[in-house]
Design an enzyme around this catalytic site. Structure first.
Site, mmCIF file in Angstrom:
data_model
loop_
_atom_site.group_PDB
_atom_site.id
_atom_site.type_symbol
_atom_site.label_atom_id
_atom_site.label_comp_id
_atom_site.label_asym_id
_atom_site.label_seq_id
_atom_site.Cartn_x
_atom_site.Cartn_y
_atom_site.Cartn_z
ATOM 1 N N ARG A 192 0.838 -1.194 0.000
ATOM 2 C CA ARG A 192 0.000 0.000 0.000
ATOM 3 C C ARG A 192 0.876 1.250 0.000
ATOM 4 O O ARG A 192 1.893 1.311 0.698
ATOM 5 C CB ARG A 192 -0.928 0.022 1.219
ATOM 6 C CG ARG A 192 -1.920 -1.131 1.235
ATOM 7 C CD ARG A 192 -2.854 -1.096 2.418
ATOM 8 N NE ARG A 192 -3.659 -2.318 2.475
ATOM 9 C CZ ARG A 192 -4.537 -2.604 3.428
ATOM 10 N NH1 ARG A 192 -4.753 -1.731 4.406
ATOM 11 N NH2 ARG A 192 -5.208 -3.740 3.403
ATOM 12 N N ARG B 75 2.685 0.846 10.292
ATOM 13 C CA ARG B 75 2.209 1.409 9.019
ATOM 14 C C ARG B 75 3.358 1.420 8.023
ATOM 15 O O ARG B 75 4.184 2.337 8.009
ATOM 16 C CB ARG B 75 1.668 2.826 9.234
ATOM 17 C CG ARG B 75 0.859 3.370 8.051
ATOM 18 C CD ARG B 75 0.313 4.750 8.367
ATOM 19 N NE ARG B 75 -0.612 4.713 9.479
ATOM 20 C CZ ARG B 75 -1.917 4.429 9.385
ATOM 21 N NH1 ARG B 75 -2.446 4.168 8.195
ATOM 22 N NH2 ARG B 75 -2.697 4.409 10.443
ATOM 23 N N GLU C 253 -5.655 -1.000 15.636
ATOM 24 C CA GLU C 253 -6.330 -1.937 14.733
ATOM 25 C C GLU C 253 -5.387 -3.056 14.297
ATOM 26 O O GLU C 253 -4.249 -2.822 13.898
ATOM 27 C CB GLU C 253 -6.831 -1.200 13.496
ATOM 28 C CG GLU C 253 -7.521 -2.117 12.490
ATOM 29 C CD GLU C 253 -7.724 -1.476 11.129
ATOM 30 O OE1 GLU C 253 -7.847 -2.235 10.146
ATOM 31 O OE2 GLU C 253 -7.733 -0.226 11.043
ATOM 32 N N SER D 15 -9.861 -6.094 10.507
ATOM 33 C CA SER D 15 -11.103 -5.430 10.104
ATOM 34 C C SER D 15 -11.942 -6.464 9.373
ATOM 35 O O SER D 15 -11.493 -7.029 8.371
ATOM 36 C CB SER D 15 -10.795 -4.231 9.197
ATOM 37 O OG SER D 15 -11.947 -3.460 8.961
ATOM 38 N N ARG E 103 1.620 -6.325 12.691
ATOM 39 C CA ARG E 103 1.036 -5.727 13.893
ATOM 40 C C ARG E 103 0.903 -6.765 15.000
ATOM 41 O O ARG E 103 1.044 -6.440 16.194
ATOM 42 C CB ARG E 103 -0.310 -5.093 13.565
ATOM 43 C CG ARG E 103 -0.187 -3.889 12.637
ATOM 44 C CD ARG E 103 -1.480 -3.128 12.472
ATOM 45 N NE ARG E 103 -1.261 -1.943 11.629
ATOM 46 C CZ ARG E 103 -2.061 -0.894 11.590
ATOM 47 N NH1 ARG E 103 -3.156 -0.875 12.350
ATOM 48 N NH2 ARG E 103 -1.788 0.142 10.813
#
Length: 428
Positions: free
Chosen positions: A261, A276, A348, A351, A391
């Protein structure tokens, strides 16, 4: 993509839904394009009928020896063909513009999705576990990783640039252990595992809603391929264009991939560590379900993601995303947030979403059930992280760190670590 008939007949519903999503849509433009398209179709069909009648008359006139009248009919047919071509081009142009508009309208939030402006209004559903209270000065995972020589951010920057990660030694093994543990655990709960390409074509990314709206967030090649942002793209599109049997549903798939990403718009956020980055590992879950069972399957998918965190002994909470924080394709989403001591907060890590028939309509994924209805209907698609591996690694490192600077390996990971129970500097 929303059904054009639904859009046409429920404009107030869509207007309110877009307002709840902090957005809007141009209803006047939609109506203009829709009316133009339907007008062109009517004109085209009328001229085609007239042309067909004239064409049939030509043969009859020729047989009757009426050559002049036959030639006049031929001229009429030629003129009609030209007009039909003109109208057809205008109809095609209106359809393209209409489809372009429709494919940029997000999904309608489910009635159970809380209305809210942004992430600050996401209600908490439940918590599991208690955040650890340290009796020593704990470290952030990026400092732990550097001290143990298992995360090397400087060399990662040298190799690729900022927001990349280089793992070494037991750090690399821990990443691999987490991937295998997650995939095996989901497999034991009925998910079929797939090994997918990490590149996808434009049609595939269109099917799950990444294109055209989110192209700026994707890495792409000169050959027209894109590096996938999630295995959801590939797992969902396995059945693009397929008609499934109701007896097959729900289908449960999982797969590990590296994900890529651009992280556009995240400048200055989470610049250190594993939270991130441009490239990260993730084990993804995808389901195909009937509309009647879709939201029930979402609850079960969340349980599957929670199961991973519970087996790892990591404290977390579940929140329900409000309309202002909902993803483009989702009708309802739960986020799982794991406790990270370095942030003194939950972050997070998964999801899980039900996308209703929004993606299935774009990718043309249908099912049949002759005992209940004629023809075919669109399936409901669901996706969820099971989990984001980097994560999860950060959470394990921080929550399982010890006073001497080492990291205790969670019991369920020890077999995947080749029996290693503690990650310590003297082992490297």
């Amino acid at each position: 993509m929303l059904d054009i008939k639904f859009v046409r007949e429920n404009q107030d519903v869509i207007t309110q839904a877009m307002k709840n999503r902090n957005g809007s849509w141009d209803v006047d433009k939609f109506n203009e394009l829709d009316e133009s398209r339907r007008s062109y179709i009517a004109d085209e069909e009328a001229m085609q009928a007239k042309r067909n009648t004239a064409s049939k008359q030509i043969g009859a006139l020729m047989r009757e020896g009426k050559a002049d009248e036959a030639e006049a009919s031929k001229e009429e047919v030629r003129a009609l063909n030209e007009k039909i071509a003109e109208v057809s081009a205008k109809r095609s142009e209106a359809e393209t513009a209409l489809n372009e508009m429709l494919c940029r309208i997000p999904n309608i939030p489910h009635e159970s999705t809380p209305v809210g402006k942004d992430e600050t209004e996401n209600p908490e559903v439940r918590r599991w576990g208690t955040p650890r209270k340290f009796d020593f000065e704990f470290k952030a995972h990026w400092d732990l990783g550097a001290d143990l020589n298992i995360i090397d951010s400087e060399r990662a920057t040298k190799l690729a640039g900022s927001r990349f990660v280089l793992l070494g030694g037991l750090g690399a093994r821990l990443e691999r252990a987490l991937i295998n543990f997650m995939a095996d655990t989901h497999g034991s709960r009925g998910y079929k595992e797939w090994w997918c390409p990490v590149m996808a074509n434009g049609n595939t990314l269109y099917g799950t809603g990444q294109l055209p709206k989110f192209e700026e967030d994707l890495f792409h090649t000169t050959e027209g391929l894109y590096l996938i942002p999630t295995a959801e793209v590939q797992l969902t599109n396995i059945h693009a264009g397929d008609v499934l049997e109701a007896s097959q549903l729900p289908l449960k798939y999982c797969g590990y991939t590296a994900c890529f990403r651009e992280e556009a718009g995240s400048a200055g956020r989470d610049t250190r560590g594993l939270i991130r980055v441009h490239q990260f590992d993730k084990v993804e879950m995808v389901k195909f379900a009937t509309p009647e069972d879709g939201f029930n399957q979402l609850e079960l998918m969340v349980e599957d993601a929670e199961n991973i965190l519970q087996l790892l002994g990591l404290p977390y909470r579940v929140i329900s995303l409000c309309t202002g924080d909902l993803g483009f394709s989702a009708a309802k989403t739960y986020d799982l947030e794991v406790w990270l001591p370095s942030y003194d907060a939950y972050k997070e890590i998964s999801s899980c979403s039900c996308c209703t028939d929004f993606q299935a309509r774009r990718a043309n994924i249908r099912y049949r059930d002759p005992n209940k209805f004629k023809g075919t209907r669109y399936v409901y698609t669901l996706n969820g992280s099971g989990l984001a591996v980097g994560r999860t690694m950060a959470a394990v490192m921080e929550n399982y760190q010890q006073a001497d600077g080492s990291i205790k390996v969670p019991d369920v990971l020890v077999p995947y670590m080749g029996g290693v129970e503690v990650i310590a500097a003297d082992q490297l």
